[in-house]
Design an enzyme around this catalytic site. Structure first.
Site, PDB file in Angstrom:
ATOM      1  N   HIS A 281       0.836  -1.195   0.000  1.00  0.00           N
ATOM      2  CA  HIS A 281       0.000   0.000   0.000  1.00  0.00           C
ATOM      3  C   HIS A 281       0.869   1.241   0.000  1.00  0.00           C
ATOM      4  CE1 HIS A 281       0.610  -2.406   3.472  1.00  0.00           C
ATOM      5  NE2 HIS A 281       1.027  -1.315   4.029  1.00  0.00           N
ATOM      6  N   CYS A 282       2.135   1.090  -0.362  1.00  0.00           N
ATOM      7  CA  CYS A 282       3.026   2.251  -0.337  1.00  0.00           C
ATOM      8  C   CYS A 282       3.670   2.467  -1.693  1.00  0.00           C
ATOM      9  CB  CYS A 282       4.113   2.041   0.706  1.00  0.00           C
ATOM     10  SG  CYS A 282       3.432   1.507   2.237  1.00  0.00           S
TER      11      CYS A 282
END
Ligand code: SAJ
Length: 464
Positions: A281-282
């Site tokens: 999610h980065c």
């Protein structure tokens, strides 16, 4: 209004005193992979911690001393909760009890790949509603430069409290690397920037009690951009080696052999590994926060955009590699049985967010393949309204499929068993490098033949 002048505002003096005495109450909004580890370390630093989450099951688990986060062991969480040092709640009004509040909520991309700051907005509104003089607010969620000043500051000032004099506001990027056993909250240097110098001082004082090293920067924008540089650096360099994989493949060269050789250079080179694409999610998302912001300022971040394209085409590159392997056995992908080994976005995590495995499975099935997956970290996969379950490894399964594709290189997978099955394997992570065999196909190049003895190769050459 923001504080000016050199005198130390009384609210800051009081805040610093509470931090130094250790009787400050620290609030953490968002008890996920960032917030829960931070809550644990704040409690270890001696503070009483109040964790806030919108999920009642998360709150219930934390209050029962049960961890739902890979990097927080339950036997670490349980005593902290039992001692009363950490309590979780869904009641956002209790933010008023906190002297400091760190906002650690998700910042995903919307369906149109634009920043979705709705979680930050919701948390900010809750903080503003409970805001009282003397509080420090720190935004930790990765976001576009300007978010703290443009979105959070007005909400606090709307409560007629002077930021920098009566309340304090900072940005401090989280630097959590899931499953990293060496670097955690305490020993990872912490960057922080304040709206004003007094804000920065308040934030630095708090974090200096929790982390071993605090790095002050001059503004919230500098802190926000620091984080985006860190993750864009990774996305662009991963894209570079992914492009190298496609180059090497066309040259019939094993890209991992080349990277290992290049990595022997003791200076001026940093190793990254090509793979099936990037997940989490980065890294896939954060650079697009910067690209989006720059578009509003009429600047096109070409490197970021191009890196995103290269990384996004890796799942198709892998599926084409699978198709080539089947083709070599006069099999079509349509109707073939494919086993995907590993669906998490990276080694030894259970998280499938943005995982390239999801794209690979979707592409394989779109071409008619019969796909199963094996991932002990991900017992079931809910995707597009469908629930799949991880299949157990068995000789029957391994021999019954036409090709195996290793997408996630979990350390606890039995690679000897996979290799011993004799079923062709596409190894996108170079985890089979010690199994040279002509049925194991690396991400780039051709099947890794047994190391040819020079004499035998020369004899063959003479004979040809
Ligand atoms: N990947 C590659 N090749 C590489 C490195 C990673 O293909 O050489 C892939 C991984 O398989 C994964 C994706 O990229 O799918 C992201 O991996 P990652 O470890 O870079 O990202 P995260 O999200 O697990 O953790 C990162 C942190 N990682 C490291 O610093 C090693 C860091 O970038 C951030 O502090 C953190 O996420 C965050 O929250 O921003």
């Amino acid at each position: 209004m923001t504080g000016r002048g050199d005198e130390v505002p009384s609210a800051l003096r009081d805040f610093l005193g509470r931090i130094d005495r250790g009787d400050a109450v620290v609030g953490i909004i968002g008890l996920g992979y960032v917030g829960l580890p931070l809550a644990v370390e704040a409690a270890h630093a001696g503070f009483r911690v109040l964790g806030f989450d919108v999920s009642a099951p998360v709150v219930e688990a934390v209050n029962a001393g049960r961890s739902h986060i890979l990097d927080v062991a339950t036997d670490v969480l349980q005593p902290i909760v039992a001692s009363g040092r950490l309590e979780a709640t869904t009641d956002m009004a209790r933010l008023a009890e906190c002297d400091a509040v760190s906002i650690c909520v998700p910042t995903p991309l919307s369906k149109t790949r634009d920043p979705d700051v709705s979680y930050v907005v919701a948390a900010t509104e809750a903080v503003a509603a409970a805001l009282r003089p003397g509080q420090l607010i720190v935004l930790e969620s990765t976001t576009y430069p300007g978010t703290t000043r443009e979105l959070v500051l007005p909400a606090l000032e709307g409560r007629a409290l002077r930021v920098g004099e009566e309340v304090f506001l900072c940005f401090s990027p989280e630097r959590v690397d899931p499953a990293n056993a060496d670097w955690g909250i305490r020993n990872t240097p912490k960057v922080i920037g304040g709206i004003t110098a007094a804000c920065g001082r308040a934030g630095a004082q708090l974090y200096a009690r929790i982390m071993e090293r605090v790095i002050m920067v001059s503004s919230t924008e500098a802190a926000e951009l620091t984080k985006l540089l860190e993750n864009t650096f990774r996305a662009v360099n991963i894209a570079l080696v992914n492009e190298m994989a496609q180059v090497a493949d066309r040259l019939g060269v094993d890209v991992f052999e080349v990277i290992e050789a290049a990595a022997t250079k003791p200076f001026g080179f940093m190793r990254f590994n090509p793979g099936p694409g990037i997940g989490g999610h980065c890294i896939p998302l954060d650079p697009h926060y910067l690209a989006w912001k720059m578009r509003t300022l009429n600047y096109k971040t070409r490197l970021i955009d191009l890196a995103g394209e290269v990384n996004s085409e890796m799942p198709l590159f892998v599926v084409n590699k699978v198709q080539d392997v089947l083709n070599g056995r006069k099999l079509s992908l349509n109707g073939s049985r494919v086993l995907v080994s590993g669906v998490a976005y990276k080694r030894d995590v259970a998280d499938v967010r943005e995982s390239p495995a999801l794209d690979i499975i979707r592409l394989l099935e779109a071409k008619g393949a019969d796909v199963q997956y094996h991932d002990p970290h991900v017992p079931e996969l809910r995707e597009d309204g469908e629930v799949r379950r991880s299949v157990a490894l068995s000789d029957e399964l391994l021999r019954g499929c036409d090709v195996i594709v290793i997408v996630t290189d979990h350390t606890d997978t039995d690679y000897d068993r996979l290799a011993g099955s004799g079923t062709p394997i596409v190894d996108t992570r170079n985890v089979m490098r010690d199994h040279p065999a002509d049925h194991i196909v690396p991400l780039s190049g051709v099947a890794r033949m047994r190391q040819q003895e020079p004499a035998a190769a020369a004899a063959r050459w003479r004979a040809d």
